[in-house]
Design an enzyme around this catalytic site. Structure first.
Site, short mmCIF file in Angstrom:
data_model
loop_
_atom_site.label_atom_id
_atom_site.label_comp_id
_atom_site.label_asym_id
_atom_site.label_seq_id
_atom_site.Cartn_x
_atom_site.Cartn_y
_atom_site.Cartn_z
N LYS A 1 0.29 3.76 18.42
CA LYS A 1 -0.89 4.81 18.64
C LYS A 1 -0.57 5.43 20.05
CE LYS A 1 -4.37 2.82 15.59
NZ LYS A 1 -3.62 1.59 15.17
N ASP B 1 0.90 -1.20 0.03
CA ASP B 1 0.02 0.03 -0.02
C ASP B 1 0.93 1.23 -0.03
OD1 ASP B 1 -2.40 -1.43 0.14
OD2 ASP B 1 -2.74 -1.27 2.31
N ASP C 1 0.56 6.23 2.06
CA ASP C 1 -0.04 4.96 2.21
C ASP C 1 -1.19 5.24 1.36
OD1 ASP C 1 -2.01 3.09 2.85
OD2 ASP C 1 -1.35 2.82 4.97
#
Lengths: 433, 365
Positions: free
Chosen positions: B167, B116, B223
């Site tokens: 994250k 990707d 991406d």
């Protein structure tokens, strides 16, 4: 407030030679006043509602034209409580175009739908008319006045009301009239009833025998004494004070019309009424559309040859999908597609490759290249940028007041925009103050 | 300078059905979807071929015939061996590397790429860095504005990776894993032949041993696995193209910013095209059209006076006259948008015809 425009270049029909068959007929058009037009905002903030263009002509000019074409029309009176100056240029223009005496009578205070008739009784009955046609201003219809007058005479009616049969569901919104099917007499009247009375509604157009003015005076007098209030004094309402009590007394008869009828209350109604008028013109007065189109095409041919603007679509022709009503002074560039149901007023500039449908474009609007306008009313001097999209639904159009600018490439969907606003980003379903 | 030997190999992690890029991936496998007029996977394969990689293995878990045929043709054209390694059950992100060991393990380091991702692909510098550092694994890292949505890489001044923070709620750094690795063959021994995550299991283990390094990417990175990112990634790619191959971009009074147009496409008069627009082979743009941040896939058409912004027009689709399309509207293959329609964030599945406005984001099945 915007001064009423007067356009000597156009009129809706030829002046009619006056053949005196019966006695003279007069007409009174009830135009209301500024405090009554709030539901028509924001359009009524820039222009008195009766002068707002519907199907290319001020709303009330349709009434004037219908009255002026009657054989023995002696005078048309506009009765309302707007300032007189707002109507002066319009009345002068109509007087010239239709070759008939027209004047404005101002009520100092609102006296109800029939109070003014009472107050100006002497002016209205001067010249001894055999009948007086009374018309509400906020309606659009085919105005079958000649047929109504003939019916009135044949029935020896005191009052003839224009009626139209709607579905029972629709009829609830209006005054409903029970009619004797044999005699055509109105036997009962109910204003916006909850239950089913009759599918026949009151269209807001009447023919009065002069005697009726005596009757009005009586009800006016009795009401004021009964109420004993200064504020209420002189207030007479046609429906409640005349039609209701006089129903079933061989006094009021109903002439039922077949063609379109529509009431103009809020701005979206102006779009619907325009569509109905244009469809009616296409059948009944095609010359009105084609005459203007021919003139437009003439203008176009000149504009195209003189214009230095070229998007490379010089082969493209002006593409009009009727019915449309386009003022000869409008400049429409090649490659634009206009219609159906579009009116374009004087001085409008439409750029190459613009697309307009189901809309009212008022004076001196500029619409740039490739813009798209649908289900919208674009107010005087507004500007719409290139590739801008102004649209709405049939029930919730976009409405621009005067001097609104929608910048290039934005989308304005179902928005009401007040005067002189500039829109620089897309918006949907908003009122922009 | 270390020369890349022609024995070097690379693995591209293609994976499954590309659901994130639907509705485009309902008509073509994701690696074959054209990004800036070239199949997504070919951006990577060409960059690998350029530095002398001799064999590329695609790790797939489904492989339609269209992909097989396409790869066979490209293999011929580029003179590079392209094979596929198909997993029969999901193997995570590390499992496919182990599965392809027989293709990849020739005693030399090999590249691993997420399919990707598109970027400047600095393979040569990665190899030099890897050798110099004596690394077991080298990751490419890239700077992002909002690290909280990614896995952040925390490392020393010399590039040695200390830890990964997935994250992060508080700021720990702004460099994230760019999804491009150079791994030494010793890594094979660290991966069991079962579903394994390279990011969560393999890399932290190498980092603990002090053998995992990272190199900062200098240049664009995107991406492009989702339509929204596909559109912004196209802008980043075209900006890169402006720097390296400006002659490939169109210029002229009707073009604004970076615009890539296939020579076989036709563009009408009075248009305003750009910025960040890609127009594919055999596409037609009629007169008076405005396009901004748009990809038109091959054989699609936008008719006169339409305005299209932040959107993807699928293969063979037709956008009618006076259409307005915006806010990540995506048309699948062979979609028809009728004239005068307004689409705001509409996602339309293949072979549909749309005749009514879609004023709020919506999927049309």
């Amino acid at each position: 407030m915007r001064a009423a425009t007067s356009d000597p270049a156009r009129k809706m029909g030829e002046p009619v030679s006056k053949k005196q068959k019966t006695g003279p007929v007069k007409a009174v058009i009830l135009v209301g006043g500024a405090s009554k037009g709030t539901r028509f905002r924001p359009l009524s903030m820039d222009c008195p509602k009766p002068l707002f263009p519907v199907a290319g002509f001020p709303m009330v000019e349709h009434h004037i034209q219908a009255c002026a074409t009657l054989d023995n029309m002696a005078e048309i009176i506009l009765l309302g409580f707007y300032e007189e100056e707002l109507f002066t240029p319009f009345i002068e223009g109509c007087t010239e175009r239709y070759g008939i005496r027209i004047r404005y009578l101002r009520e100092i205070v609102s006296l109800g739908s029939a109070g003014g008739l009472n107050r100006y009784r002497d002016d209205i009955l001067a010249g001894d008319p055999s009948a007086v046609v009374i018309l509400h201003c906020d309606i659009a219809c085919s105005f079958p006045l000649a047929k109504m007058l003939a019916f009135h005479a044949a029935k020896s009616a005191r009052v003839t009301v224009l009626g139209k049969e709607l579905s029972l569901e629709e009829a609830h919104k209006y005054g409903e009239m029970a009619v004797n099917p044999e005699s055509d007499e109105m036997i009962h009247y109910a204003a916006k009833p909850q239950s089913n009375i009759s599918p026949v509604i009151n269209c807001g157009v009447y023919v009065f025998h002069p005697d009726v003015f005596d009757k009005l005076q009586t009800v006016g007098g009795s009401r004021s004494s009964a109420m004993g209030s200064d504020q209420e004094e002189g207030i007479v309402r046609l429906e409640q004070d005349l039609l209701m009590p006089m129903a079933g007394q061989q006094f009021i008869y109903v002439y039922k019309m077949e063609e379109f009828w529509f009431q103009i209350k809020v701005p979206v109604h102006a779009l619907i009424a325009t569509k109905l008028y244009l469809e009616y013109f296409a059948k009944a007065k095609p010359e009105l559309l084609s005459k203007n189109l021919a003139a437009t095409r003439g203008t176009l041919a000149r504009a195209a040859s003189q214009s230095s603007f070229d998007v490379g679509t010089s082969a493209a022709k002006l593409d009009i999908q009727e019915p449309c009503l386009i003022h000869p002074s409008a400049n429409i560039q090649p490659g634009a597609r206009v219609g159906p149901n579009v009116t374009i007023a004087a001085g409008v500039m439409i750029g190459a490759g613009a697309r307009l449908l189901d809309c009212i474009i008022l004076e001196d609007v500029i619409i740039r290249e490739h813009a798209f306008v649908k289900n919208s009313i674009i107010g005087w001097n507004s500007q719409i940028g290139a590739w801008t999209r102004v649209q709405g639904s049939e029930t919730s159009p976009s409405i621009f007041s005067a001097g609104v600018t929608a910048n290039a490439e934005v989308v304005v969907d179902s928005c009401v925009v007040l005067a002189n606003k500039s829109i620089s980003s897309s918006c949907r379903g908003e009122i922009i103050l | 300078m270390v020369r890349l030997g022609n024995r070097m190999k690379a693995l591209i992690l293609v994976g499954g059905y590309g659901t994130r890029l639907r509705p485009l991936t309902l008509s073509a496998p994701k690696p074959l979807v054209e990004f800036a007029n070239q199949a997504m996977v070919m951006h990577q394969i060409q960059a690998l071929a350029k530095v002398g990689v001799s064999e590329v293995v695609l790790a797939v878990n489904y492989q339609p015939n269209t992909m097989r045929d396409f790869l066979a043709r490209e293999q011929e054209k580029l003179g590079i061996k392209i094979t596929t390694s198909q997993e029969n059950e999901p193997m995570g992100t590390a499992g496919p590397i182990k599965l392809a060991e027989e293709h990849l393990n020739d005693g030399e380091p090999f590249f691993v790429l997420n399919s990707d991702v598109t970027c400047t692909f600095p393979f040569q510098q990665m190899l030099e860095f890897h050798k110099k550092a004596g690394a077991e694994g080298t990751l490419l890292v890239t700077k992002v504005e909002e690290p909280s949505a990614f896995g952040v890489v925390v490392y020393d001044a010399d590039g040695r990776i200390n830890r990964f923070v997935e994250k992060p709620k508080m700021f720990v750094g702004n460099r994230i894993n760019a999804g491009i690795y150079l791994l030494s063959p010793s890594v094979f021994a660290r991966i069991p032949l079962k579903p394994t995550s390279i990011e969560k299991e393999v890399f932290p283990a190498i980092a603990v041993d002090g053998n995992l390094f990272c190199m900062e990417l200098d240049g664009f990175w995107a991406d492009v696995g989702k339509p929204k990112d596909f559109i912004t990634g196209t802008g980043a790619y075209l900006k890169h193209l402006r720097n390296v191959e400006p002659h490939r971009l169109r210029s002229g009074p009707e073009f604004f910013g970076n615009v890539l147009v296939d020579p076989s496409a036709t563009i009408g008069l009075g248009c305003r095209i750009g910025p960040d627009v890609v127009i594919g082979p055999d596409c037609v743009v009629e007169n008076g059209v405005c396009l901004k941040r748009v990809t038109m896939l091959p054989r699609s058409k936008v008719r006169s006076h339409s305005w299209v912004c932040d959107s993807i027009v699928g293969w063979d689709s037709v956008v009618g006259e006076w259409v307005r399309m915006e806010s990540t509207s995506v048309l699948g293959e062979d979609v028809t948008i009728k004239s005068e329609v307004y689409l705001n964030g509409a996602v339309v599945l293949p072979h549909k015809s749309v005749g009514e406005d879609i004023p709020e984001p919506k999927i049309v099945m």
